[in-house]
Design a protein around this motif. Sequence first.
Motif, PDB file in Angstrom:
ATOM      1  N   TYR A   1     -68.697  61.009  65.712  1.00  0.00           N
ATOM      2  CA  TYR A   1     -68.953  62.378  66.157  1.00  0.00           C
ATOM      3  C   TYR A   1     -68.734  62.540  67.659  1.00  0.00           C
ATOM      4  CZ  TYR A   1     -71.225  66.949  66.274  1.00  0.00           C
ATOM      5  OH  TYR A   1     -71.493  68.281  66.439  1.00  0.00           O
ATOM      6  N   GLY A   2     -68.773  61.432  68.394  1.00  0.00           N
ATOM      7  CA  GLY A   2     -68.506  61.522  69.823  1.00  0.00           C
ATOM      8  C   GLY A   2     -69.356  60.573  70.642  1.00  0.00           C
TER       9      GLY A   2
ATOM     10  N   SER B   1     -81.592  57.856  68.314  1.00  0.00           N
ATOM     11  CA  SER B   1     -82.136  58.984  67.556  1.00  0.00           C
ATOM     12  C   SER B   1     -81.543  58.993  66.150  1.00  0.00           C
ATOM     13  CB  SER B   1     -81.847  60.315  68.261  1.00  0.00           C
ATOM     14  OG  SER B   1     -80.470  60.591  68.271  1.00  0.00           O
ATOM     15  N   TRP B   2     -82.274  59.628  65.252  1.00  0.00           N
ATOM     16  CA  TRP B   2     -81.876  59.771  63.854  1.00  0.00           C
ATOM     17  C   TRP B   2     -82.237  61.184  63.440  1.00  0.00           C
ATOM     18  CZ3 TRP B   2     -83.341  61.290  59.114  1.00  0.00           C
ATOM     19  CH2 TRP B   2     -82.705  60.761  57.994  1.00  0.00           C
ATOM     20  N   GLU B   3     -81.226  61.953  63.049  1.00  0.00           N
ATOM     21  CA  GLU B   3     -81.465  63.341  62.636  1.00  0.00           C
ATOM     22  C   GLU B   3     -80.857  63.561  61.266  1.00  0.00           C
ATOM     23  OE1 GLU B   3     -79.977  66.083  65.678  1.00  0.00           O
ATOM     24  OE2 GLU B   3     -80.095  64.419  67.097  1.00  0.00           O
TER      25      GLU B   3
ATOM     26  N   GLY C   1     -77.059  63.067  54.501  1.00  0.00           N
ATOM     27  CA  GLY C   1     -76.525  62.351  55.649  1.00  0.00           C
ATOM     28  C   GLY C   1     -77.481  62.328  56.817  1.00  0.00           C
ATOM     29  N   ALA C   2     -77.021  61.673  57.864  1.00  0.00           N
ATOM     30  CA  ALA C   2     -77.809  61.603  59.098  1.00  0.00           C
ATOM     31  C   ALA C   2     -76.862  61.476  60.278  1.00  0.00           C
ATOM     32  CB  ALA C   2     -78.754  60.419  59.078  1.00  0.00           C
ATOM     33  N   GLN C   3     -77.273  62.046  61.385  1.00  0.00           N
ATOM     34  CA  GLN C   3     -76.582  61.836  62.659  1.00  0.00           C
ATOM     35  C   GLN C   3     -77.394  60.800  63.419  1.00  0.00           C
ATOM     36  OE1 GLN C   3     -74.672  65.028  64.948  1.00  0.00           O
ATOM     37  NE2 GLN C   3     -76.085  64.486  66.600  1.00  0.00           N
ATOM     38  N   VAL C   4     -76.753  59.669  63.699  1.00  0.00           N
ATOM     39  CA  VAL C   4     -77.429  58.565  64.362  1.00  0.00           C
ATOM     40  C   VAL C   4     -76.773  58.349  65.721  1.00  0.00           C
ATOM     41  CG1 VAL C   4     -78.164  56.161  64.195  1.00  0.00           C
ATOM     42  CG2 VAL C   4     -77.841  57.507  62.101  1.00  0.00           C
ATOM     43  N   THR C   5     -77.588  58.331  66.762  1.00  0.00           N
ATOM     44  CA  THR C   5     -77.101  58.041  68.109  1.00  0.00           C
ATOM     45  C   THR C   5     -77.557  56.638  68.473  1.00  0.00           C
ATOM     46  OG1 THR C   5     -77.252  60.369  68.737  1.00  0.00           O
ATOM     47  CG2 THR C   5     -77.106  58.768  70.532  1.00  0.00           C
TER      48      THR C   5
ATOM     49  N   CYS D   1     -73.271  56.407  71.546  1.00  0.00           N
ATOM     50  CA  CYS D   1     -72.300  56.658  70.479  1.00  0.00           C
ATOM     51  C   CYS D   1     -72.983  57.439  69.378  1.00  0.00           C
ATOM     52  CB  CYS D   1     -71.796  55.336  69.924  1.00  0.00           C
ATOM     53  SG  CYS D   1     -71.403  54.120  71.171  1.00  0.00           S
ATOM     54  N   ILE D   2     -72.347  58.508  68.932  1.00  0.00           N
ATOM     55  CA  ILE D   2     -72.944  59.361  67.892  1.00  0.00           C
ATOM     56  C   ILE D   2     -72.106  59.251  66.618  1.00  0.00           C
ATOM     57  CG2 ILE D   2     -73.729  61.673  67.307  1.00  0.00           C
ATOM     58  CD1 ILE D   2     -73.412  62.242  70.413  1.00  0.00           C
ATOM     59  N   LEU D   3     -72.762  58.878  65.527  1.00  0.00           N
ATOM     60  CA  LEU D   3     -72.091  58.773  64.240  1.00  0.00           C
ATOM     61  C   LEU D   3     -72.767  59.679  63.235  1.00  0.00           C
ATOM     62  CD1 LEU D   3     -71.665  54.906  63.991  1.00  0.00           C
ATOM     63  CD2 LEU D   3     -69.977  56.572  64.737  1.00  0.00           C
TER      64      LEU D   3
END
Length: 151
Positions: free
Chosen positions: A89-90, A114-116, A122-126, A145-147
Amino acid sequence: MNSFENVDALRGLVGEVVGSSDWVAIDQQRIDTFAEATGDQQWIHVDPERAAKGPFGKTIAHGFLTLSLLPTFMTDAFEVRNVKMGVNYGLNKVRFVQPVPVDSRLRAHFKVQSWEPLEGNGAQVTYEMTVEIEHVAKPACVAECILRVFG
């Protein structure tokens, strides 16, 4: 290598290091190949004779070469099973703290910042990725790093 059953397993690991990669050798061939691929032919990277007289005493890797190893570092450091798809994601903060001299070895450590949750299971994990140079106190690179990962 650490292994996690699914992306939800990372939720409770915010603030924790979840894995460290194997060492990766940074030789002149790798630097030259990266220079060729990106068009960045600056002498501090590709001219060993001139670089020997320069500020670092030898050629150094491109900062973006170090950053481009993120997928290699991450797949060596840990795995998340039962994932259908993951996308980059960036990046947030990226700092090239220390030059990487030719013939160095690098490895990376990953900490969940972080975990959202995301729609669609799904989840956005930084992650905070810290790249270390073998036998050097200061890191080569620190980046967020954001995945986005979907199970």
